[in-house]
Design an enzyme around this catalytic site. Structure first.
Site, PDB file in Angstrom:
ATOM      1  N   SER A 235       0.856  -1.193   0.000  1.00 61.08           N
ATOM      2  CA  SER A 235       0.000   0.000   0.000  1.00 61.08           C
ATOM      3  C   SER A 235       0.892   1.242   0.000  1.00 61.08           C
ATOM      4  CB  SER A 235      -0.857  -0.013   1.273  1.00 61.08           C
ATOM      5  OG  SER A 235      -1.469   1.234   1.496  1.00 61.08           O
TER       6      SER A 235
ATOM      7  N   TYR B 157      -3.698  -0.815   9.961  1.00 56.87           N
ATOM      8  CA  TYR B 157      -3.487  -0.972   8.512  1.00 56.87           C
ATOM      9  C   TYR B 157      -2.096  -0.470   8.132  1.00 56.87           C
ATOM     10  CZ  TYR B 157      -4.525  -0.876   3.495  1.00 56.87           C
ATOM     11  OH  TYR B 157      -4.508  -1.092   2.133  1.00 56.87           O
TER      12      TYR B 157
HETATM   13  P1  NAP Z   1     -11.624  -5.232  -1.196  1.00 57.69           P
HETATM   14  O1  NAP Z   1     -12.481  -5.042  -2.393  1.00 57.69           O
HETATM   15  O2  NAP Z   1     -12.145  -4.930   0.159  1.00 57.69           O
HETATM   16  O3  NAP Z   1     -11.044  -6.713  -1.238  1.00 57.69           O
HETATM   17  C1  NAP Z   1     -10.392  -7.310  -0.158  1.00 57.69           C
HETATM   18  C2  NAP Z   1     -10.301  -8.783  -0.438  1.00 57.69           C
HETATM   19  O4  NAP Z   1      -9.730  -9.445   0.691  1.00 57.69           O
HETATM   20  C3  NAP Z   1     -11.676  -9.400  -0.672  1.00 57.69           C
HETATM   21  O5  NAP Z   1     -11.586 -10.417  -1.628  1.00 57.69           O
HETATM   22  C4  NAP Z   1     -11.972  -9.969   0.695  1.00 57.69           C
HETATM   23  O6  NAP Z   1     -12.916 -11.010   0.683  1.00 57.69           O
HETATM   24  C5  NAP Z   1     -10.601 -10.498   1.060  1.00 57.69           C
HETATM   25  N1  NAP Z   1     -10.545 -10.829   2.458  1.00 57.69           N
HETATM   26  C6  NAP Z   1     -10.638  -9.996   3.516  1.00 57.69           C
HETATM   27  N2  NAP Z   1     -10.623 -10.689   4.658  1.00 57.69           N
HETATM   28  C7  NAP Z   1     -10.512 -12.001   4.323  1.00 57.69           C
HETATM   29  C8  NAP Z   1     -10.470 -13.208   5.055  1.00 57.69           C
HETATM   30  N3  NAP Z   1     -10.541 -13.241   6.392  1.00 57.69           N
HETATM   31  N4  NAP Z   1     -10.363 -14.387   4.369  1.00 57.69           N
HETATM   32  C9  NAP Z   1     -10.309 -14.393   3.030  1.00 57.69           C
HETATM   33  N5  NAP Z   1     -10.362 -13.273   2.282  1.00 57.69           N
HETATM   34  C10 NAP Z   1     -10.479 -12.093   2.926  1.00 57.69           C
HETATM   35  O7  NAP Z   1     -10.362  -4.324  -1.324  1.00 57.69           O
HETATM   36  P2  NAP Z   1      -9.214  -4.197  -2.414  1.00 57.69           P
HETATM   37  O8  NAP Z   1      -8.976  -2.767  -2.565  1.00 57.69           O
HETATM   38  O9  NAP Z   1      -9.466  -5.024  -3.610  1.00 57.69           O
HETATM   39  O10 NAP Z   1      -8.010  -4.791  -1.563  1.00 57.69           O
HETATM   40  C11 NAP Z   1      -7.127  -5.783  -2.027  1.00 57.69           C
HETATM   41  C12 NAP Z   1      -5.766  -5.547  -1.404  1.00 57.69           C
HETATM   42  O11 NAP Z   1      -5.243  -4.319  -1.913  1.00 57.69           O
HETATM   43  C13 NAP Z   1      -5.803  -5.395   0.113  1.00 57.69           C
HETATM   44  O12 NAP Z   1      -4.671  -6.041   0.670  1.00 57.69           O
HETATM   45  C14 NAP Z   1      -5.725  -3.899   0.307  1.00 57.69           C
HETATM   46  O13 NAP Z   1      -5.174  -3.547   1.539  1.00 57.69           O
HETATM   47  C15 NAP Z   1      -4.815  -3.521  -0.835  1.00 57.69           C
HETATM   48  N6  NAP Z   1      -4.862  -2.110  -1.243  1.00 57.69           N
HETATM   49  C16 NAP Z   1      -5.982  -1.557  -1.777  1.00 57.69           C
HETATM   50  C17 NAP Z   1      -5.948  -0.227  -2.176  1.00 57.69           C
HETATM   51  C18 NAP Z   1      -7.111   0.456  -2.819  1.00 57.69           C
HETATM   52  O14 NAP Z   1      -7.025   1.647  -3.113  1.00 57.69           O
HETATM   53  N7  NAP Z   1      -8.207  -0.187  -3.077  1.00 57.69           N
HETATM   54  C19 NAP Z   1      -4.799   0.529  -2.008  1.00 57.69           C
HETATM   55  C20 NAP Z   1      -3.683  -0.061  -1.454  1.00 57.69           C
HETATM   56  C21 NAP Z   1      -3.722  -1.399  -1.082  1.00 57.69           C
HETATM   57  P3  NAP Z   1     -14.477 -10.662   1.042  1.00 57.69           P
HETATM   58  O15 NAP Z   1     -15.025  -9.960  -0.164  1.00 57.69           O
HETATM   59  O16 NAP Z   1     -15.048 -12.010   1.275  1.00 57.69           O
HETATM   60  O17 NAP Z   1     -14.461  -9.782   2.253  1.00 57.69           O
END
Ligand code: NAP
Length: 253
Positions: free
Chosen positions: A145, A158
């Site tokens: 991130s 986080y």
């Molecule tokens: P998201 O749409 O909230 O997706 C998060 C994913 O993690 C979902 O598939 C969720 O599954 C899964 N997850 C969470 N807890 C879990 C658990 N206990 N067991 C299995 N799966 C679990 O967010 P995203 O933005 O795509 O995030 C993906 C990654 O990118 C994360 O590590 C996040 O920190 C990182 N990130 C995102 C951004 C951004 O701007 N979006 C920026 C920097 C980093 P469920 O749908 O079942 O909850």
């Protein structure tokens, strides 16, 4: 020398592949020719449909709640039983909890650290063990991130987890680079996913974030695919321990 981004014959594991960035990464890896194990606790139907519509790469769904380390060995074993191999691990699943540091609870601290850091380490360990046992090369891609570089506000666990993940990426790279395993991370900027919904719904935060992104728009999940394919492919064989920002220029400001 031919530079190859082709992932034909490789098998990838992507955690949190049902939505958001994990879904986009799974679709991109399959588009580059990989077979993909889609790991998570929710239905993978949307991702399965997108992969089969592309017509490249097959996929398997593995149900696993990654809030504990209990399922990690099963994820590796099921993938290897299905595909005969596991070459690429994308540690994408992650959660965020928001509250002022002064009010932040132990439960929110532990929940985030468990998914974002502890399970990532032990899944990487299980993945590496099966590679090292066969002297087989592999690729680990951690989804870090901007909070791997910056402090942020109202997200103490986080920021700690993602800063820790950058350190863990470097440590694992130092231990495993000489054994043929590349360990790197991608640091997404601000992308349109569930993770950032609260920020995008807050008009002040939305406009201040948008105003700082040189590219002028929130990242679209598919804009992360190229970096994932690069770090999964032979094109990055001499790349170890980096945290690659894909942020529309945010860190350049
Ligand atoms: P998201 O749409 O909230 O997706 C998060 C994913 O993690 C979902 O598939 C969720 O599954 C899964 N997850 C969470 N807890 C879990 C658990 N206990 N067991 C299995 N799966 C679990 O967010 P995203 O933005 O795509 O995030 C993906 C990654 O990118 C994360 O590590 C996040 O920190 C990182 N990130 C995102 C951004 C951004 O701007 N979006 C920026 C920097 C980093 P469920 O749908 O079942 O909850």
């Amino acid at each position: 020398m031919t530079i190859s981004f082709d992932l034909s014959g490789k098998t990838a594991i992507v955690t949190g592949a049902n939505t958001g960035l994990g879904q986009a990464i799974a679709v991109a890896l399959a588009g580059a020719g990989a077979d993909v194990a889609l790991v998570g606790r929710s239905s993978m139907e949307e991702t399965e449909t997108a992969i089969s519509a592309q017509g490249r790469g097959k996929c398997l769904t593995i149900q696993a709640d990654l809030s504990t380390v209990a399922p990690v060995q099963g994820v590796i074993d099921q993938t290897v039983a299905w595909a005969g191999r596991a070459d690429i691990l994308v540690n994408n699943a992650g959660i965020i909890r928001r509250a002022d540091a002064v009010d932040f609870t132990e439960a929110d601290w532990d929940a985030v650290m468990d998914v974002n850091l502890k399970t990532v380490f032990f899944l990487s360990q299980a993945f590496a063990r099966q590679l090292l046992g066969k002297s087989q090369p592999g690729k680990i891609i951690n989804i870090a991130s901007l909070l791997s570089f910056q402090g942020g506000i109202r997200i103490p666990s986080y920021t700690a987890s993602k800063s820790g993940l950058a350190g863990l990426t470097r440590l694992l790279a130092c231990e495993w680079a000489g054994k043929g395993i590349n360990v790197n991370a991608i640091a997404p900027g601000y992308f349109e996913t569930n993770n950032t919904e609260a920020l995008r719904n807050d008009p002040d935060r939305n406009s201040s974030i948008l105003g700082r992104i040189p590219a002028g728009h929130w990242g679209r999940p598919e804009e992360l695919g190229g970096a994932a394919v690069f770090l999964a492919s032979a094109a990055s064989d001499y790349v170890h321990g980096i945290v690659l920002p894909v942020d529309g220029g945010w860190l350049a400001r």
